[in-house]
Design an enzyme around this catalytic site. Structure first.
Site, PDB file in Angstrom:
ATOM      1  N   LYS A   9       0.918  -1.180   0.138  1.00 17.27           N
ATOM      2  CA  LYS A   9       0.070  -0.043  -0.036  1.00 17.27           C
ATOM      3  C   LYS A   9       0.976   1.114   0.046  1.00 17.27           C
ATOM      4  O   LYS A   9       2.163   1.088   0.210  1.00 17.27           O
ATOM      5  CB  LYS A   9      -0.949   0.059   1.146  1.00 17.27           C
ATOM      6  CG  LYS A   9      -1.913  -1.108   1.061  1.00 17.27           C
ATOM      7  CD  LYS A   9      -2.943  -1.358   2.423  1.00 17.27           C
ATOM      8  CE  LYS A   9      -3.887  -2.266   2.439  1.00 17.27           C
ATOM      9  NZ  LYS A   9      -4.846  -2.361   3.528  1.00 17.27           N
ATOM     10  N   TYR A  49     -12.151  -2.659  -3.136  1.00 22.68           N
ATOM     11  CA  TYR A  49     -12.954  -2.455  -1.869  1.00 22.68           C
ATOM     12  C   TYR A  49     -14.271  -2.310  -1.672  1.00 22.68           C
ATOM     13  O   TYR A  49     -14.787  -1.912  -0.753  1.00 22.68           O
ATOM     14  CB  TYR A  49     -12.192  -1.490  -0.927  1.00 22.68           C
ATOM     15  CG  TYR A  49     -10.931  -1.752  -0.526  1.00 22.68           C
ATOM     16  CD1 TYR A  49     -10.600  -2.964   0.241  1.00 22.68           C
ATOM     17  CD2 TYR A  49      -9.748  -0.795  -0.943  1.00 22.68           C
ATOM     18  CE1 TYR A  49      -9.235  -3.239   0.820  1.00 22.68           C
ATOM     19  CE2 TYR A  49      -8.610  -1.014  -0.514  1.00 22.68           C
ATOM     20  CZ  TYR A  49      -8.128  -2.113   0.510  1.00 22.68           C
ATOM     21  OH  TYR A  49      -6.956  -2.495   0.755  1.00 22.68           O
ATOM     22  N   PHE A  57     -15.338   3.685   7.642  1.00 24.28           N
ATOM     23  CA  PHE A  57     -13.837   4.011   7.120  1.00 24.28           C
ATOM     24  C   PHE A  57     -13.765   3.949   5.584  1.00 24.28           C
ATOM     25  O   PHE A  57     -12.543   4.336   4.973  1.00 24.28           O
ATOM     26  CB  PHE A  57     -13.148   2.991   7.978  1.00 24.28           C
ATOM     27  CG  PHE A  57     -13.063   1.471   7.499  1.00 24.28           C
ATOM     28  CD1 PHE A  57     -12.731   1.028   6.177  1.00 24.28           C
ATOM     29  CD2 PHE A  57     -13.857   0.665   8.319  1.00 24.28           C
ATOM     30  CE1 PHE A  57     -12.962  -0.363   5.942  1.00 24.28           C
ATOM     31  CE2 PHE A  57     -14.071  -0.594   7.914  1.00 24.28           C
ATOM     32  CZ  PHE A  57     -13.668  -1.252   6.750  1.00 24.28           C
ATOM     33  N   ARG A  85      -1.797 -14.644   4.006  1.00 22.87           N
ATOM     34  CA  ARG A  85      -2.476 -13.870   4.962  1.00 22.87           C
ATOM     35  C   ARG A  85      -2.019 -14.112   6.326  1.00 22.87           C
ATOM     36  O   ARG A  85      -1.973 -13.238   7.228  1.00 22.87           O
ATOM     37  CB  ARG A  85      -4.020 -14.300   5.121  1.00 22.87           C
ATOM     38  CG  ARG A  85      -4.948 -13.822   3.768  1.00 22.87           C
ATOM     39  CD  ARG A  85      -5.241 -12.593   3.843  1.00 22.87           C
ATOM     40  NE  ARG A  85      -6.436 -12.277   4.664  1.00 22.87           N
ATOM     41  CZ  ARG A  85      -7.133 -11.370   4.823  1.00 22.87           C
ATOM     42  NH1 ARG A  85      -7.004 -10.398   4.037  1.00 22.87           N
ATOM     43  NH2 ARG A  85      -7.756 -11.083   5.924  1.00 22.87           N
ATOM     44  N   THR A  91      -5.467  -7.756  10.437  1.00 18.96           N
ATOM     45  CA  THR A  91      -5.832  -6.181   9.790  1.00 18.96           C
ATOM     46  C   THR A  91      -5.249  -5.320  10.464  1.00 18.96           C
ATOM     47  O   THR A  91      -4.786  -4.369  10.268  1.00 18.96           O
ATOM     48  CB  THR A  91      -7.295  -6.160   9.640  1.00 18.96           C
ATOM     49  OG1 THR A  91      -7.590  -7.271   8.908  1.00 18.96           O
ATOM     50  CG2 THR A  91      -7.711  -4.781   8.837  1.00 18.96           C
ATOM     51  N   ARG A 102       2.656  -6.839   8.903  1.00 17.03           N
ATOM     52  CA  ARG A 102       1.640  -5.953   9.803  1.00 17.03           C
ATOM     53  C   ARG A 102       2.155  -5.948  11.190  1.00 17.03           C
ATOM     54  O   ARG A 102       2.251  -4.581  11.736  1.00 17.03           O
ATOM     55  CB  ARG A 102       0.361  -6.131   9.703  1.00 17.03           C
ATOM     56  CG  ARG A 102      -0.368  -5.797   8.321  1.00 17.03           C
ATOM     57  CD  ARG A 102      -1.695  -6.388   8.183  1.00 17.03           C
ATOM     58  NE  ARG A 102      -2.440  -5.842   6.855  1.00 17.03           N
ATOM     59  CZ  ARG A 102      -3.477  -6.612   6.521  1.00 17.03           C
ATOM     60  NH1 ARG A 102      -4.080  -7.289   7.207  1.00 17.03           N
ATOM     61  NH2 ARG A 102      -4.109  -5.962   5.389  1.00 17.03           N
ATOM     62  N   ASN A 112      -1.936  -0.039   7.109  1.00 15.73           N
ATOM     63  CA  ASN A 112      -1.425  -1.441   7.553  1.00 15.73           C
ATOM     64  C   ASN A 112      -0.381  -2.140   6.641  1.00 15.73           C
ATOM     65  O   ASN A 112      -0.429  -3.283   6.397  1.00 15.73           O
ATOM     66  CB  ASN A 112      -2.593  -2.362   8.053  1.00 15.73           C
ATOM     67  CG  ASN A 112      -3.563  -2.426   6.940  1.00 15.73           C
ATOM     68  OD1 ASN A 112      -3.459  -1.993   5.905  1.00 15.73           O
ATOM     69  ND2 ASN A 112      -4.530  -3.303   7.207  1.00 15.73           N
ATOM     70  N   HIS A 115      -1.896  -5.336   1.591  1.00 13.66           N
ATOM     71  CA  HIS A 115      -3.105  -6.086   1.060  1.00 13.66           C
ATOM     72  C   HIS A 115      -2.961  -7.400   0.825  1.00 13.66           C
ATOM     73  O   HIS A 115      -1.861  -7.530  -0.099  1.00 13.66           O
ATOM     74  CB  HIS A 115      -3.968  -5.274   0.029  1.00 13.66           C
ATOM     75  CG  HIS A 115      -5.033  -6.187  -0.534  1.00 13.66           C
ATOM     76  ND1 HIS A 115      -6.312  -6.204   0.335  1.00 13.66           N
ATOM     77  CD2 HIS A 115      -5.110  -6.891  -1.500  1.00 13.66           C
ATOM     78  CE1 HIS A 115      -6.987  -7.044  -0.493  1.00 13.66           C
ATOM     79  NE2 HIS A 115      -6.379  -7.567  -1.471  1.00 13.66           N
ATOM     80  N   GLU A 126      -9.615  -9.943  -7.726  1.00 11.78           N
ATOM     81  CA  GLU A 126      -8.605  -8.775  -7.647  1.00 11.78           C
ATOM     82  C   GLU A 126      -7.549  -8.825  -8.843  1.00 11.78           C
ATOM     83  O   GLU A 126      -7.543  -7.723  -9.258  1.00 11.78           O
ATOM     84  CB  GLU A 126      -8.357  -8.681  -6.179  1.00 11.78           C
ATOM     85  CG  GLU A 126      -9.095  -8.339  -5.414  1.00 11.78           C
ATOM     86  CD  GLU A 126      -8.551  -8.839  -3.639  1.00 11.78           C
ATOM     87  OE1 GLU A 126      -7.364  -8.993  -3.620  1.00 11.78           O
ATOM     88  OE2 GLU A 126      -9.563  -8.946  -2.781  1.00 11.78           O
TER      89      GLU A 126
HETATM   90  P1  IDP Z   1      -7.918  -7.135   5.410  1.00 10.04           P
HETATM   91  O1  IDP Z   1      -6.993  -6.082   4.769  1.00 10.04           O
HETATM   92  O2  IDP Z   1      -7.282  -7.711   6.568  1.00 10.04           O
HETATM   93  O3  IDP Z   1      -8.516  -7.896   4.457  1.00 10.04           O
HETATM   94  P2  IDP Z   1     -10.533  -5.809   5.641  1.00 10.04           P
HETATM   95  O4  IDP Z   1     -11.437  -6.017   7.006  1.00 10.04           O
HETATM   96  O5  IDP Z   1     -11.018  -6.399   4.604  1.00 10.04           O
HETATM   97  O6  IDP Z   1      -9.063  -6.323   6.075  1.00 10.04           O
HETATM   98  O7  IDP Z   1     -10.276  -4.264   5.698  1.00 10.04           O
HETATM   99  C1  IDP Z   1      -9.735  -3.700   4.189  1.00 10.04           C
HETATM  100  C2  IDP Z   1      -9.008  -2.640   4.493  1.00 10.04           C
HETATM  101  O8  IDP Z   1      -9.658  -1.425   5.030  1.00 10.04           O
HETATM  102  C3  IDP Z   1      -7.664  -2.929   5.990  1.00 10.04           C
HETATM  103  O9  IDP Z   1      -6.611  -3.380   5.502  1.00 10.04           O
HETATM  104  C4  IDP Z   1      -7.649  -1.432   6.123  1.00 10.04           C
HETATM  105  O10 IDP Z   1      -6.632  -0.793   5.200  1.00 10.04           O
HETATM  106  C5  IDP Z   1      -8.842  -0.732   6.001  1.00 10.04           C
HETATM  107  N1  IDP Z   1      -9.708  -0.830   7.244  1.00 10.04           N
HETATM  108  C6  IDP Z   1     -10.329  -1.940   7.834  1.00 10.04           C
HETATM  109  N2  IDP Z   1     -11.035  -1.669   8.955  1.00 10.04           N
HETATM  110  C7  IDP Z   1     -10.500  -0.224   9.298  1.00 10.04           C
HETATM  111  C8  IDP Z   1     -11.054   0.567  10.437  1.00 10.04           C
HETATM  112  O11 IDP Z   1     -11.609   0.272  11.243  1.00 10.04           O
HETATM  113  N3  IDP Z   1     -10.273   1.902  10.107  1.00 10.04           N
HETATM  114  C9  IDP Z   1      -9.867   2.289   9.085  1.00 10.04           C
HETATM  115  N4  IDP Z   1      -9.404   1.303   8.290  1.00 10.04           N
HETATM  116  C10 IDP Z   1      -9.950   0.242   8.160  1.00 10.04           C
HETATM  117 MG    MG Z   2     -10.128  -7.889   3.216  1.00  4.51          MG
END
Ligand code: IDP
Ligand code: MG
Length: 149
Positions: A9, A49, A57, A85, A91, A102, A112, A115, A126
């Site tokens: 990212k 997304y 968010f 993963r 996350t 991470r 974070n 992805h 994707e």
């Molecule tokens: P992942 O990336 O581990 O699959 P997801 O729940 O799919 O996690 O969320 C996608 C992305 O959205 C996360 O990697 C992060 O960048 C962002 N994200 C998720 N939850 C939050 C939050 O509560 N606040 C801000 N950004 C978030």
């Molecule tokens: Mg995800």
């Protein structure tokens, strides 16, 4: 062989973590089959997304992910979707185990670093957002007999 979609990212690029992150996938034994240094369009980001469109968010996520260049990659190997993963960690970087990407490099859920697709189906979906089929390379690596029984 399974494929996954991985993206370093904008924060990972800005923080000079590209080499360190790619090294982990290389060292593990996965094969890089496609890579692009690019900046996401808003359309690509929304498509990527779309499952999160109703989350509070979402607007911040779009802004973050389009804020600078990213490294989009396809990696191939045994069970690479789940393994990637695990290598990434949870996350929220504060919940991610030390030793994960991470866990080692991040502090905030909204920054974070990386992805990774969460299932084989997500990976296929994707990959198509970022790559044409002819941009994904098929080639032999001579070390494969040292990685696979
Ligand atoms: P992942 O990336 O581990 O699959 P997801 O729940 O799919 O996690 O969320 C996608 C992305 O959205 C996360 O990697 C992060 O960048 C962002 N994200 C998720 N939850 C939050 C939050 O509560 N606040 C801000 N950004 C978030
Ligand atoms: Mg995800």
């Amino acid at each position: 062989m399974e494929r996954t979609f991985i993206m370093i990212k904008p924060d990972g690029v800005q923080r000079n973590l590209v080499g360190a992150i790619i090294s982990r996938f290389e060292a593990k034994g996965y094969k890089l089959v496609a890579m692009k240094f690019m900046r996401l369009t808003e359309e690509q980001a929304r498509e990527h997304y779309k499952e999160h469109v109703d989350k509070p968010f979402f607007a911040g996520l779009l802004e973050y992910i389009t804020s600078g260049p990213v490294v989009a990659m396809v990696w191939e190997g045994k069970d690479v979707v789940a393994a990637a993963r695990q290598m990434m960690g949870k996350t929220n970087p504060l919940e991610a185990q030390p030793g994960t990407i991470r866990g080692d490099y991040g502090l905030d859920i909204g920054r974070n670093v990386i992805h990774g697709a969460d299932s084989v189906e997500s990976a296929e979906r994707e990959i198509k957002i970022y790559f044409d089929e002819d941009e994904i390379l098929s080639y032999e690596k001579t070390m494969e007999s040292w990685l696979y029984e």
